[in-house]
Write a protein that holds these residues in place. Structure first.
Motif, short mmCIF file in Angstrom:
data_model
loop_
_atom_site.label_atom_id
_atom_site.label_comp_id
_atom_site.label_asym_id
_atom_site.label_seq_id
_atom_site.Cartn_x
_atom_site.Cartn_y
_atom_site.Cartn_z
N ARG A 33 0.83 -1.13 0.11
CA ARG A 33 0.08 -0.04 0.06
C ARG A 33 0.72 1.32 -0.01
O ARG A 33 0.60 2.22 -0.69
CB ARG A 33 -0.91 0.13 1.14
CG ARG A 33 -2.16 -0.82 0.98
CD ARG A 33 -3.26 -0.49 2.05
NE ARG A 33 -2.86 -1.23 3.32
CZ ARG A 33 -2.94 -2.50 3.69
NH1 ARG A 33 -3.52 -3.14 2.62
NH2 ARG A 33 -2.83 -2.92 4.76
N ASN A 34 1.82 1.15 0.88
CA ASN A 34 2.70 2.49 0.65
C ASN A 34 3.55 2.65 -0.51
O ASN A 34 3.70 3.69 -1.11
CB ASN A 34 3.96 2.28 1.76
CG ASN A 34 3.48 2.32 3.33
OD1 ASN A 34 2.54 2.99 3.48
ND2 ASN A 34 4.13 1.89 4.11
N GLU A 35 3.76 1.37 -1.17
CA GLU A 35 4.37 1.66 -2.50
C GLU A 35 3.31 2.22 -3.57
O GLU A 35 3.44 2.81 -4.56
CB GLU A 35 4.82 0.29 -3.17
CG GLU A 35 5.93 -0.07 -2.37
CD GLU A 35 7.37 0.82 -2.49
OE1 GLU A 35 7.85 1.22 -3.67
OE2 GLU A 35 7.74 1.31 -1.41
N CYS A 36 1.89 1.75 -3.45
CA CYS A 36 0.84 2.31 -4.29
C CYS A 36 0.94 3.76 -4.24
O CYS A 36 0.51 4.36 -5.23
CB CYS A 36 -0.17 1.44 -3.97
SG CYS A 36 -0.57 -0.42 -4.19
N ALA A 42 -3.59 8.28 -11.10
CA ALA A 42 -4.72 7.80 -10.39
C ALA A 42 -5.19 6.22 -10.46
O ALA A 42 -5.77 5.48 -9.65
CB ALA A 42 -5.86 8.81 -10.33
N GLY A 43 -5.32 6.04 -11.90
CA GLY A 43 -6.01 4.80 -12.14
C GLY A 43 -5.01 3.78 -11.76
O GLY A 43 -5.55 2.58 -11.31
N GLU A 44 -3.76 3.76 -11.92
CA GLU A 44 -2.86 2.84 -11.56
C GLU A 44 -2.61 2.60 -10.05
O GLU A 44 -2.61 1.57 -9.59
CB GLU A 44 -1.31 3.14 -12.37
CG GLU A 44 -0.25 1.91 -12.12
CD GLU A 44 0.97 2.62 -12.93
OE1 GLU A 44 2.06 1.89 -12.48
OE2 GLU A 44 1.02 3.37 -13.69
N ARG A 45 -2.94 3.72 -9.40
CA ARG A 45 -2.75 3.63 -8.04
C ARG A 45 -4.06 2.90 -7.49
O ARG A 45 -3.95 2.03 -6.44
CB ARG A 45 -2.48 5.17 -7.43
CG ARG A 45 -2.53 5.12 -5.83
CD ARG A 45 -2.22 6.56 -5.30
NE ARG A 45 -3.25 7.55 -5.90
CZ ARG A 45 -2.94 8.52 -6.78
NH1 ARG A 45 -1.56 8.87 -7.16
NH2 ARG A 45 -3.92 9.54 -7.08
N GLY A 46 -5.02 3.26 -8.13
CA GLY A 46 -6.42 2.53 -7.59
C GLY A 46 -6.38 0.96 -7.89
O GLY A 46 -6.65 0.08 -7.03
N ARG A 47 -5.91 0.74 -8.97
CA ARG A 47 -5.71 -0.80 -9.28
C ARG A 47 -4.53 -1.42 -8.17
O ARG A 47 -4.86 -2.46 -7.52
CB ARG A 47 -4.95 -0.92 -10.49
CG ARG A 47 -6.32 -0.71 -11.61
CD ARG A 47 -5.92 -1.07 -13.11
NE ARG A 47 -4.74 -0.45 -13.67
CZ ARG A 47 -4.87 0.96 -14.10
NH1 ARG A 47 -6.05 1.33 -14.23
NH2 ARG A 47 -3.97 1.61 -14.60
#
Length: 68
Positions: A33-36, A42-47
């Motif tokens: 989660r920290n790496e995300c 935003a889309g990549e972070r959400g996935r």
């Protein structure tokens, strides 16, 4: 390389500290989660965050299916 070192360190800490596999899994999820959260898109972070929110029970069930 950094990921390998991190997981090796976590594995060693788990063995020395008597962590359960569920605690070890939770540590890995927190790291993920920290790496995300470092991702700008935003889309990549959400996935990434969705992937990092898989429960330990779901993870175990998926792992058992792969073993069979």
């Amino acid at each position: 390389m950094k990921v390998f070192i991190l997981f090796a360190s976590l594995a060693l800490a788990g063995l020395l500290g008597g962590c359960s596999s569920e605690q070890f899994y939770a540590s890995g999820q927190n790291w993920q989660r920290n790496e995300c959260n470092k991702l700008l898109d935003a889309g990549e972070r959400g996935r990434c965050l969705k992937s990092a929110s898989t429960s330990y029970e779901t993870y175990r069930q998926q792992a058992e299916r792969v073993k069979q």
